[in-house]
Design a protein around this motif. Structure first.
Motif, PDB file in Angstrom:
ATOM      1  N   ALA A   8      -3.837  -2.747  -5.270  1.00  0.00           N
ATOM      2  CA  ALA A   8      -4.677  -2.492  -4.086  1.00  0.00           C
ATOM      3  C   ALA A   8      -3.825  -2.338  -2.821  1.00  0.00           C
ATOM      4  CB  ALA A   8      -5.689  -3.617  -3.909  1.00  0.00           C
ATOM      5  N   VAL A   9      -2.854  -3.214  -2.631  1.00  0.00           N
ATOM      6  CA  VAL A   9      -2.040  -3.146  -1.412  1.00  0.00           C
ATOM      7  C   VAL A   9      -1.181  -1.882  -1.440  1.00  0.00           C
ATOM      8  CG1 VAL A   9      -0.299  -4.297  -0.011  1.00  0.00           C
ATOM      9  CG2 VAL A   9      -2.040  -5.655  -1.198  1.00  0.00           C
ATOM     10  N   ARG A  10      -0.596  -1.618  -2.589  1.00  0.00           N
ATOM     11  CA  ARG A  10       0.247  -0.414  -2.713  1.00  0.00           C
ATOM     12  C   ARG A  10      -0.570   0.832  -2.346  1.00  0.00           C
ATOM     13  NH1 ARG A  10       5.069  -0.150  -2.092  1.00  0.00           N
ATOM     14  NH2 ARG A  10       5.638  -1.677  -3.665  1.00  0.00           N
ATOM     15  N   ALA A  11      -1.810   0.906  -2.849  1.00  0.00           N
ATOM     16  CA  ALA A  11      -2.663   2.068  -2.560  1.00  0.00           C
ATOM     17  C   ALA A  11      -2.948   2.168  -1.058  1.00  0.00           C
ATOM     18  CB  ALA A  11      -3.966   1.970  -3.347  1.00  0.00           C
ATOM     19  N   ASP A  12      -3.220   1.031  -0.423  1.00  0.00           N
ATOM     20  CA  ASP A  12      -3.462   0.997   1.025  1.00  0.00           C
ATOM     21  C   ASP A  12      -2.247   1.496   1.799  1.00  0.00           C
ATOM     22  OD1 ASP A  12      -5.952   0.194   1.836  1.00  0.00           O
ATOM     23  OD2 ASP A  12      -5.222  -1.612   2.860  1.00  0.00           O
TER      24      ASP A  12
END
Ligand code: CAA
Length: 387
Positions: A328-332
């Protein structure tokens, strides 16, 4: 008493990113000074319709979408970059998320330390009534004046942490180490939207707080150094955590292996300083990227200039892999829209909180936006109308 701790943890950041290579080129600085010397690669920049409320709400929405709001009777919002001298930013988040009215909401301040204080208060509330859950939000926009040494250490981001009994992710242990000393290393008078900082003093004050908190924890019967499997830190810039940890190992008399800290640096190198959220973004990185944490002890060091430090320890719950938000953080981070230095500086100049009526342009792709100021009051809205 059953275990109490972090049941869920979600991260949000700003819409834009400034690559430090671009800032280095503009300022005529060797990019290695940023990548190696201070240990940062980029920083997030909020869109004109983003602030601590929209980022905090975006992080908290992920938690509420997964767990609902049953049992939440307290929302604690920690920030250095408050948007009102009176009203708690968490009240706006409460409204945006449609949380029940039978909830107490309050804002906490002590530079970057407020998130750890909020966590401790939340643990106490749940200890008194294990049926309750507490939503902790930590969100900040780190702003220094442009053309100062601190300019490359800005950033923006938020975390939301759900504290509960029988947590899915981490049981927080009851002992912690504390340290407070009155130091002028970083502060922000009420008439300023950018912080004042003595960078060198902030490094030594951080080290003093880390070692002081360690000694306090040890004096109270805390865990031996070699029983703490991972460490994560508040990271104004990752080199600061590295330097402080080296000093701690010298103090304790154990070898220093800087490779052990790198996983916790992964997201912070990209997001920049997020003040109250910084430590918890480091924790998110370790939970996301380390597959061997079952039953391990994590040391978490929070530091807020001025200064307060706290060293907290927790035991990662077996099965945490099933509940983490891997990817999730990587995608953000990858979704952020790059800025030129000129565009970032224009946003920076426009970034101070104002009570003048203003409409904000629609830019953010996050679930909530800051619509503007009307009659002196800030207004927020969902970016997509409710179905
Ligand atoms: N290649 C590799 N490394 C290089 C280099 C190059 N070409 N050029 C310089 N460096 C190294 C330097 O040797 C130095 O390393 P050491 O510190 O290990 O000696 C490092 O890069 C930085 O160089 P300088 O000391 O010359 O950097 P500077 O004067 O430009 O300032 C800074 C750097 C002090 C970090 C500055 O950016 C700053 O003040 N930032 C803000 C500090 C801060 O955030 N403090 C707050 C702490 S807590 C907090 O987060 C606030 C809160 O509580 C809310």
């Amino acid at each position: 008493m059953s275990a109490i701790g972090i049941h869920d943890l979600a991260v949000a950041t700003g819409h834009h990113v400034l690559e430090l290579d671009d800032l280095a080129e503009r300022l005529g600085v060797d990019p290695a000074k940023y990548h190696v010397g201070i240990g940062q690669d980029a920083f997030s920049v909020p869109a004109p319709d983003e602030d601590i409320v929209t980022m905090g709400a975006a992080a908290a929405k992920q938690v509420i979408d997964r767990h609902g709001s049953d049992g939440i009777r307290t929302v604690l919002f920690a920030t250095e970059s408050g948007i009102d001298q009176s009203k708690a930013a968490g009240v706006f988040v409460h409204g945006l998320l449609g949380l029940p009215q039978a909830v107490r909401v309050v804002e906490l301040k002590q530079a970057c330390y407020g998130g750890a204080a909020a966590l401790q208060l939340a643990l106490g509330i749940v200890a008194r009534n294990p049926d309750e859950r507490v939503l902790v939000i930590a969100a900040d926009v780190a702003r220094y004046d442009v053309d100062t040494a601190a300019e490359p250490t800005q950033g923006a981001g938020a975390v939301a942490v759900l504290v509960s009994a029988d947590p899915d992710l981490i049981e927080i242990e009851p002992l912690s180490g504390l340290f407070t000393a009155d130091v002028d290393d970083f502060w922000r008078p009420n008439d300023r939207s950018t912080a004042l900082v003595d960078g060198r003093l902030s490094v030594s004050a951080y080290v003093d707080a880390f070692i002081g908190a360690w000694d306090d924890l040890a004096s109270r019967g805390g865990p031996a150094y070699d029983t703490i499997d991972r460490f994560v830190h508040h990271q104004p810039f990752t080199k600061m955590a590295l330097k402080a940890h080296r000093k701690l190992t010298q103090h304790v008399g154990v070898p220093f292996d800087e490779t052990e800290l790198q996983t916790g640096f992964t997201y912070n190198r990209q997001v920049g300083n997020t003040y109250t959220a910084s430590l918890w973004i480091a924790l998110a990185a370790v939970l996301d990227l380390d597959d061997d944490l079952d039953g391990t002890r994590v040391g978490m060091f929070s530091y807020g200039s001025g200064s307060v430090g706290e060293l907290i320890t927790g035991i990662v719950r077996p099965g945490y892999r099933e509940y983490r938000r891997q990817g999730a953080v990587r995608a953000d981070l990858e979704a952020r829209v790059p800025l030129t230095v000129d565009a970032y500086r224009a946003l920076h100049a426009d970034g101070a909180a104002t009570s003048q009526d203003v409409d904000r342009p629609r830019v953010t792709a996050a679930p909530f936006r800051f619509a503007g100021v009307l009659g002196g009051a800030r207004h927020y809205e969902a970016t997509t109308p409710a179905a």
